[in-house]
Motif scaffolding. Structure first.
Motif, PDB file in Angstrom:
ATOM      1  N   ALA A 184     -33.301  51.508  43.508  1.00  0.00           N
ATOM      2  CA  ALA A 184     -32.274  51.213  44.651  1.00  0.00           C
ATOM      3  C   ALA A 184     -32.621  50.238  45.326  1.00  0.00           C
ATOM      4  N   ASP A 185     -33.220  49.062  44.711  1.00  0.00           N
ATOM      5  CA  ASP A 185     -33.776  48.016  45.817  1.00  0.00           C
ATOM      6  C   ASP A 185     -33.260  46.608  45.144  1.00  0.00           C
ATOM      7  N   GLU A 186     -32.076  46.498  44.686  1.00  0.00           N
ATOM      8  CA  GLU A 186     -31.499  45.254  44.268  1.00  0.00           C
ATOM      9  C   GLU A 186     -31.080  44.426  45.416  1.00  0.00           C
ATOM     10  N   ARG A 187     -31.438  42.970  45.214  1.00  0.00           N
ATOM     11  CA  ARG A 187     -31.231  42.228  46.273  1.00  0.00           C
ATOM     12  C   ARG A 187     -31.412  40.814  45.996  1.00  0.00           C
ATOM     13  N   ILE A 188     -30.760  39.611  46.702  1.00  0.00           N
ATOM     14  CA  ILE A 188     -31.163  38.396  46.454  1.00  0.00           C
ATOM     15  C   ILE A 188     -32.181  38.042  47.229  1.00  0.00           C
ATOM     16  N   LEU A 189     -33.435  37.616  46.879  1.00  0.00           N
ATOM     17  CA  LEU A 189     -34.475  37.087  47.713  1.00  0.00           C
ATOM     18  C   LEU A 189     -34.050  35.804  48.409  1.00  0.00           C
ATOM     19  N   PRO A 190     -34.869  35.228  49.354  1.00  0.00           N
ATOM     20  CA  PRO A 190     -34.342  34.283  50.433  1.00  0.00           C
ATOM     21  C   PRO A 190     -34.010  32.812  49.545  1.00  0.00           C
ATOM     22  N   HIS A 191     -34.916  32.384  48.739  1.00  0.00           N
ATOM     23  CA  HIS A 191     -34.504  31.319  47.691  1.00  0.00           C
ATOM     24  C   HIS A 191     -33.630  31.604  46.517  1.00  0.00           C
ATOM     25  N   GLY A 192     -32.985  32.689  46.381  1.00  0.00           N
ATOM     26  CA  GLY A 192     -32.035  32.715  45.382  1.00  0.00           C
ATOM     27  C   GLY A 192     -32.192  33.304  44.083  1.00  0.00           C
ATOM     28  N   THR A 193     -33.425  34.186  44.272  1.00  0.00           N
ATOM     29  CA  THR A 193     -33.851  34.913  42.968  1.00  0.00           C
ATOM     30  C   THR A 193     -33.316  36.385  43.239  1.00  0.00           C
ATOM     31  N   ALA A 194     -32.379  36.749  42.163  1.00  0.00           N
ATOM     32  CA  ALA A 194     -31.883  38.236  42.151  1.00  0.00           C
ATOM     33  C   ALA A 194     -33.184  39.075  41.556  1.00  0.00           C
ATOM     34  N   TYR A 195     -33.326  40.170  42.328  1.00  0.00           N
ATOM     35  CA  TYR A 195     -34.509  41.344  41.960  1.00  0.00           C
ATOM     36  C   TYR A 195     -34.094  42.729  42.249  1.00  0.00           C
ATOM     37  N   LEU A 196     -34.715  43.203  40.985  1.00  0.00           N
ATOM     38  CA  LEU A 196     -34.499  44.883  41.033  1.00  0.00           C
ATOM     39  C   LEU A 196     -35.690  45.326  40.388  1.00  0.00           C
ATOM     40  N   THR A 197     -36.533  46.153  41.014  1.00  0.00           N
ATOM     41  CA  THR A 197     -37.567  46.776  40.491  1.00  0.00           C
ATOM     42  C   THR A 197     -37.568  47.304  38.908  1.00  0.00           C
ATOM     43  N   ASP A 198     -36.597  48.187  38.785  1.00  0.00           N
ATOM     44  CA  ASP A 198     -36.384  48.726  37.374  1.00  0.00           C
ATOM     45  C   ASP A 198     -34.738  48.796  37.221  1.00  0.00           C
ATOM     46  N   ALA A 199     -34.449  48.257  35.992  1.00  0.00           N
ATOM     47  CA  ALA A 199     -33.059  48.452  35.740  1.00  0.00           C
ATOM     48  C   ALA A 199     -32.611  49.785  35.302  1.00  0.00           C
ATOM     49  N   GLY A 200     -33.599  50.702  34.953  1.00  0.00           N
ATOM     50  CA  GLY A 200     -33.047  52.101  34.521  1.00  0.00           C
ATOM     51  C   GLY A 200     -33.389  52.157  32.863  1.00  0.00           C
ATOM     52  N   MET A 201     -32.485  53.284  32.461  1.00  0.00           N
ATOM     53  CA  MET A 201     -32.885  53.618  31.269  1.00  0.00           C
ATOM     54  C   MET A 201     -31.358  53.916  30.457  1.00  0.00           C
ATOM     55  N   THR A 202     -31.377  53.437  29.175  1.00  0.00           N
ATOM     56  CA  THR A 202     -30.163  53.863  28.498  1.00  0.00           C
ATOM     57  C   THR A 202     -30.383  54.882  27.370  1.00  0.00           C
ATOM     58  N   GLY A 203     -30.028  56.107  27.721  1.00  0.00           N
ATOM     59  CA  GLY A 203     -30.556  57.377  26.997  1.00  0.00           C
ATOM     60  C   GLY A 203     -30.253  58.656  27.653  1.00  0.00           C
ATOM     61  N   SER A 204     -30.769  59.535  27.032  1.00  0.00           N
ATOM     62  CA  SER A 204     -30.666  61.363  27.616  1.00  0.00           C
ATOM     63  C   SER A 204     -31.222  61.352  29.145  1.00  0.00           C
ATOM     64  N   PHE A 205     -30.378  61.769  30.163  1.00  0.00           N
ATOM     65  CA  PHE A 205     -31.193  62.018  31.377  1.00  0.00           C
ATOM     66  C   PHE A 205     -31.516  63.602  31.369  1.00  0.00           C
ATOM     67  N   ASP A 206     -31.121  64.119  30.200  1.00  0.00           N
ATOM     68  CA  ASP A 206     -31.710  65.725  30.246  1.00  0.00           C
ATOM     69  C   ASP A 206     -33.064  65.592  29.660  1.00  0.00           C
ATOM     70  N   SER A 207     -33.932  64.910  30.207  1.00  0.00           N
ATOM     71  CA  SER A 207     -35.319  64.487  29.579  1.00  0.00           C
ATOM     72  C   SER A 207     -36.395  64.191  30.505  1.00  0.00           C
ATOM     73  N   VAL A 208     -37.383  63.954  30.077  1.00  0.00           N
ATOM     74  CA  VAL A 208     -38.302  63.139  30.779  1.00  0.00           C
ATOM     75  C   VAL A 208     -38.507  61.905  30.302  1.00  0.00           C
ATOM     76  N   ILE A 209     -37.946  60.830  31.011  1.00  0.00           N
ATOM     77  CA  ILE A 209     -37.812  59.452  30.720  1.00  0.00           C
ATOM     78  C   ILE A 209     -37.377  59.181  29.530  1.00  0.00           C
ATOM     79  N   GLY A 210     -36.535  59.980  28.734  1.00  0.00           N
ATOM     80  CA  GLY A 210     -35.808  59.936  27.477  1.00  0.00           C
ATOM     81  C   GLY A 210     -36.292  60.674  26.525  1.00  0.00           C
ATOM     82  N   MET A 211     -37.469  61.595  26.623  1.00  0.00           N
ATOM     83  CA  MET A 211     -38.016  62.299  25.606  1.00  0.00           C
ATOM     84  C   MET A 211     -37.723  63.941  25.969  1.00  0.00           C
ATOM     85  N   ARG A 212     -37.510  64.371  24.851  1.00  0.00           N
ATOM     86  CA  ARG A 212     -37.268  66.049  25.186  1.00  0.00           C
ATOM     87  C   ARG A 212     -38.191  66.610  26.294  1.00  0.00           C
TER      88      ARG A 212
END
Ligand code: FE2
Length: 262
Positions: A184-212
């Motif tokens: 949840a750390d999205e921001r635009i840094l002072p010289h204009g670079t958009a930054y996000l530590t992790d974009a997340g996952m597209t998959g099952s959330f009833d899981s451990v990072i996507g796996m059963r």
């Protein structure tokens, strides 16, 4: 003119691919997207990627696929990585590794967008320095276009944050992948670079990072080898929307996206 980009977080197996094909058209309409990028290193059965799966995602509207340490999981990837122009592997693999780590895509509107894929070294493979590779690649790419988007596939938050600051003002965006949990750390840094530590996952959330979760828990309890399977329930699409000025290459907007029940 701002260029509008959507970056999809790690697509996990078939549930993730189905989520992309179901949701992407709606996102393209809503955000008037010029370019769609996705990390697809685990889009085939939860491990690796095949040429067929890459083509399926490309046909669903993903212009360019990035990857990471799992890109080699399917033996065949050593052959096809170099033949699929819409698939990148991290640029900091040793010289002679099949495939390329960066490319320039021209949008339907005529804007050139460079995409650079890098892999971290903390708790990961012993690759070339991603910071120095970024220097070299970005110098070259910025001769072609000021719009440069970096997928930094890395485990450690600190390494990702450091690269974001290191490239501030030189990359339009530094987006992290690999941990599968959207930060949840999205921001635009002072010289204009958009930054996000992790974009997340597209998959099952009833899981451990996507796996059963059953096998994942078992593995932690027993420390014995365990075959993981892709989980199927509670599928969500995670990603990040970016708006970038096509003249300066600076980010104008960054918005995290987390779509449930797809
Ligand atoms: Fe990964």
């Amino acid at each position: 003119m701002p260029v509008k980009v959507f970056f999809i977080g790690d697509i996990i197996g078939k549930p993730g691919r189905l989520a992309v094909s179901r949701e992407l058209d709606r996102l393209v309409d809503r955000y008037l997207l010029d370019l769609v990028i996705a990390n697809g290193e685990n889009s085939a059965g939860g491990f690796g990627i095949t040429a067929e799966v890459a083509l399926e995602l490309h046909r669903a509207g993903v212009h360019l696929l990035t990857s990471g340490n799992h890109v080699w999981d399917k033996k065949e990837s050593l052959d096809f990585v170099k033949d699929v122009p819409y698939l990148l592997r991290p640029a900091n693999y040793p010289e002679g590794t099949p495939g390329v780590g960066s490319t320039v895509v021209t949008t339907a509107g005529g804007t050139k967008v460079a995409v650079l894929n890098l892999e971290g070294r903390v708790f990961m493979n012993n690759l070339d320095c991603p910071f120095r590779t970024a220097d070299r690649e970005i110098n070259r790419l910025r001769e072609i276009t000021p719009v440069v988007i970096v997928d930094f596939h890395a485990e450690a938050t600190s390494e990702k944050a450091a690269l974001g600051w290191y490239l501030d003002g030189r990359a339009s965006a530094v987006i992290g992948t690999h941990t599968h949990v959207q930060t949840a750390d999205e921001r635009i840094l002072p010289h204009g670079t958009a930054y996000l530590t992790d974009a997340g996952m597209t998959g099952s959330f009833d899981s451990v990072i996507g796996m059963r979760k059953e096998e994942a828990i078992e593995k932690f309890l027993t420390q014995l080898p365990k075959r993981f399977e892709v989980a199927k329930k509670d599928v969500r699409l995670n990603g990040v929307y970016l708006e970038i000025d096509d003249v300066s290459g600076k980010a104008l907007a960054i918005e995290r996206i987390n779509i449930g029940s797809v």
